[in-house]
Design a protein around this motif. Sequence first.
Motif, mmCIF file in Angstrom:
data_model
loop_
_atom_site.group_PDB
_atom_site.id
_atom_site.type_symbol
_atom_site.label_atom_id
_atom_site.label_comp_id
_atom_site.label_asym_id
_atom_site.label_seq_id
_atom_site.Cartn_x
_atom_site.Cartn_y
_atom_site.Cartn_z
ATOM 1 N N GLU A 164 11.337 52.258 45.572
ATOM 2 C CA GLU A 164 10.523 53.442 45.886
ATOM 3 C C GLU A 164 11.363 54.333 46.812
ATOM 4 O OE1 GLU A 164 7.055 52.315 48.134
ATOM 5 O OE2 GLU A 164 6.698 54.420 48.711
ATOM 6 N N VAL A 165 11.319 55.644 46.573
ATOM 7 C CA VAL A 165 12.097 56.564 47.420
ATOM 8 C C VAL A 165 11.133 57.523 48.118
ATOM 9 C CG1 VAL A 165 13.910 58.338 47.468
ATOM 10 C CG2 VAL A 165 14.059 56.468 45.805
ATOM 11 N N ARG A 166 11.341 57.741 49.433
ATOM 12 C CA ARG A 166 10.556 58.748 50.172
ATOM 13 C C ARG A 166 11.506 59.662 50.927
ATOM 14 N NH1 ARG A 166 7.400 54.799 53.572
ATOM 15 N NH2 ARG A 166 6.941 53.341 51.906
ATOM 16 N N LYS B 158 21.165 47.564 43.493
ATOM 17 C CA LYS B 158 22.034 46.375 43.427
ATOM 18 C C LYS B 158 21.775 45.452 44.606
ATOM 19 C CE LYS B 158 26.467 47.574 41.540
ATOM 20 N NZ LYS B 158 27.783 47.954 42.004
ATOM 21 N N LYS B 159 21.482 46.062 45.771
ATOM 22 C CA LYS B 159 21.242 45.273 46.991
ATOM 23 C C LYS B 159 19.812 44.756 47.066
ATOM 24 C CE LYS B 159 24.628 47.859 49.688
ATOM 25 N NZ LYS B 159 24.771 49.100 50.455
ATOM 26 N N GLY B 160 19.000 45.075 46.086
ATOM 27 C CA GLY B 160 17.618 44.579 46.080
ATOM 28 C C GLY B 160 16.703 45.294 47.060
ATOM 29 N N VAL B 161 17.037 46.547 47.388
ATOM 30 C CA VAL B 161 16.224 47.327 48.321
ATOM 31 C C VAL B 161 14.866 47.649 47.676
ATOM 32 C CG1 VAL B 161 16.061 49.662 49.316
ATOM 33 C CG2 VAL B 161 18.154 48.305 49.626
ATOM 34 N N ASP B 162 13.774 47.522 48.483
ATOM 35 C CA ASP B 162 12.426 47.845 47.970
ATOM 36 C C ASP B 162 12.064 49.302 48.204
ATOM 37 O OD1 ASP B 162 11.615 45.085 47.319
ATOM 38 O OD2 ASP B 162 11.788 44.777 49.489
ATOM 39 N N VAL B 163 12.463 49.839 49.366
ATOM 40 C CA VAL B 163 12.068 51.204 49.686
ATOM 41 C C VAL B 163 13.238 51.949 50.343
ATOM 42 C CG1 VAL B 163 10.951 50.404 51.839
ATOM 43 C CG2 VAL B 163 10.371 52.644 50.935
ATOM 44 N N VAL B 164 13.503 53.153 49.820
ATOM 45 C CA VAL B 164 14.598 53.980 50.358
ATOM 46 C C VAL B 164 13.981 55.126 51.154
ATOM 47 C CG1 VAL B 164 16.528 55.509 49.787
ATOM 48 C CG2 VAL B 164 16.108 53.465 48.395
ATOM 49 N N LEU B 165 14.370 55.255 52.423
ATOM 50 C CA LEU B 165 13.909 56.359 53.270
ATOM 51 C C LEU B 165 15.069 57.349 53.376
ATOM 52 C CD1 LEU B 165 12.250 54.141 56.061
ATOM 53 C CD2 LEU B 165 11.290 54.887 53.872
ATOM 54 N N ALA B 166 14.847 58.568 52.893
ATOM 55 C CA ALA B 166 15.951 59.536 52.820
ATOM 56 C C ALA B 166 15.684 60.745 53.707
ATOM 57 C CB ALA B 166 16.135 60.000 51.372
ATOM 58 N N GLU B 167 16.713 61.212 54.375
ATOM 59 C CA GLU B 167 16.609 62.466 55.117
ATOM 60 C C GLU B 167 16.587 63.622 54.114
ATOM 61 O OE1 GLU B 167 19.973 62.609 57.759
ATOM 62 O OE2 GLU B 167 19.369 60.778 58.810
ATOM 63 N N ALA B 168 15.845 64.689 54.441
ATOM 64 C CA ALA B 168 15.864 65.895 53.601
ATOM 65 C C ALA B 168 17.106 66.723 53.952
ATOM 66 C CB ALA B 168 14.606 66.717 53.845
ATOM 67 N N PHE B 169 17.492 67.603 53.036
ATOM 68 C CA PHE B 169 18.653 68.470 53.250
ATOM 69 C C PHE B 169 18.251 69.929 53.047
ATOM 70 C CE2 PHE B 169 20.268 64.318 52.324
ATOM 71 C CZ PHE B 169 21.323 64.189 53.211
ATOM 72 N N PRO B 170 18.999 70.855 53.658
ATOM 73 C CA PRO B 170 18.637 72.269 53.505
ATOM 74 C C PRO B 170 18.767 72.724 52.048
ATOM 75 C CG PRO B 170 20.426 71.977 55.117
ATOM 76 C CD PRO B 170 20.185 70.655 54.502
ATOM 77 N N GLN B 171 17.782 73.491 51.580
ATOM 78 C CA GLN B 171 17.835 73.968 50.191
ATOM 79 C C GLN B 171 18.553 75.301 50.104
ATOM 80 O OE1 GLN B 171 14.209 73.613 47.761
ATOM 81 N NE2 GLN B 171 13.590 72.107 49.259
ATOM 82 N N THR B 172 19.846 75.238 50.409
ATOM 83 C CA THR B 172 20.679 76.434 50.242
ATOM 84 C C THR B 172 21.886 76.034 49.409
ATOM 85 O OG1 THR B 172 21.791 75.826 52.290
ATOM 86 C CG2 THR B 172 20.081 77.502 52.459
#
Length: 378
Positions: free
Chosen positions: A266-268, A340-354
């Motif tokens: 899951e990615v957030r 590959k590492k078996g991660v259940d949830v990925v928490l991602a920083e947002a980036f500027p939309q430019t």
Amino acid sequence: MTRINETSGGKNDEFSDIQAKNTVVINLSKDNPDPEKLEYCAEVIKRGGLVCFPTETVYGLGANAFDPAAVKNIFKAKGRPADNPLIVHIAGYDMLNLICRGGENQRNRISLLGKEYWPGPLTMIADRDPAVPDEVSCGLQTVGIRMPDNKIALELIRLSGVPIAAPSANLSGKPSPSKAEHVIKDLFGRVDVIIDGGDCRVGVESTVLDITGDIPAILRPGAVTLEDVIKVLGKGELPDWKKAPKKGETPRSPGMKYTHYSPDAEVRIYDGKDIGGVRSFIAKEAEKEAANGKKVGIFTTKEGAYAYDGKRFAVTCAGTRDDLLTVTHLLYGALRDFDKKGVDVVLAEAFPQTGVGNALMNRLYRAAGGCVIDIGDN
Ligand code: AMP
Ligand code: MG
């Protein structure tokens, strides 16, 4: 005929409907590809087979664009929805005339943008010639055209003597492949040939630009940006790609309605005014998820490394915020590595939309199924 490096590889249970193929993996140098091996690959295309090949964006899964049966097999091999049209790849302007029926206005736009960005990561949607089968355009009166900036791809098209229809060489719904190992994982046993030509320079799919209307419209952001288009044509727009098409409305780019590019995890995405605040928030969320027994992945850049515990979480520092092209380039590989590492949830920083940040956020947003958590001013 040369057969090299037969590899036993990826098994995919979810698409068991096609007959297993004896896939051949061929190594080719990006700068100096062996002509004999390329000739073999071109023969496979001419015979109606499927060849995965590198481009500067992502790997493509190619077939003769004029062969409806071969094109149908692309859809089968990927498990691609039948209403998602394919981009046609050309090696020169002589091939353009075989597939494009666009009038003077479209021709001018192709010529102006082509001068700047072809070969390169720009697909132009133009009126199609009836020679392009329905199977490629999925019944649309238009066709997506691109000249890729990769010697192997260009030589393969040239030697095949036909334009090559090719979507990204991944199973439908998975992140697009930026390395040959990704293609092998997804498509080994489902295609005739996989060319290993090294890593893709850009690492996300091409910009898709519809040039048929009054204002050229970017239907999928990529490395060629809105600013680039406006600089050349004097006008252009990037409609809000977060807006889902209304019920019953036909999307201008059918592919964009599907959840794409998703890893198994899951990615957030976390957004907010202050990136320091976003990082503290993510770090707390990571603790909470870990307390619930989840394996946590974090997608950040080297500036964010200080904020996360690399011993407890799978932290990926993808380049630097000062260079969003590199972050974009590393995104798909990172998403696949989390799986590959078996991660259940990925928490991602947002980036500027430019600029290219639009392409980065578009792909991240789709990997997250639209899940963006805005923490506001924190
Ligand atoms: P892929 O090759 O898998 O990266 O997907 C190709 C993308 O180009 C999809 O999002 C398609 O919807 C889009 N595309 C291809 N041909 C057309 C077309 N004729 N009109 C609009 N979008 C297109
Ligand atoms: Mg794709």
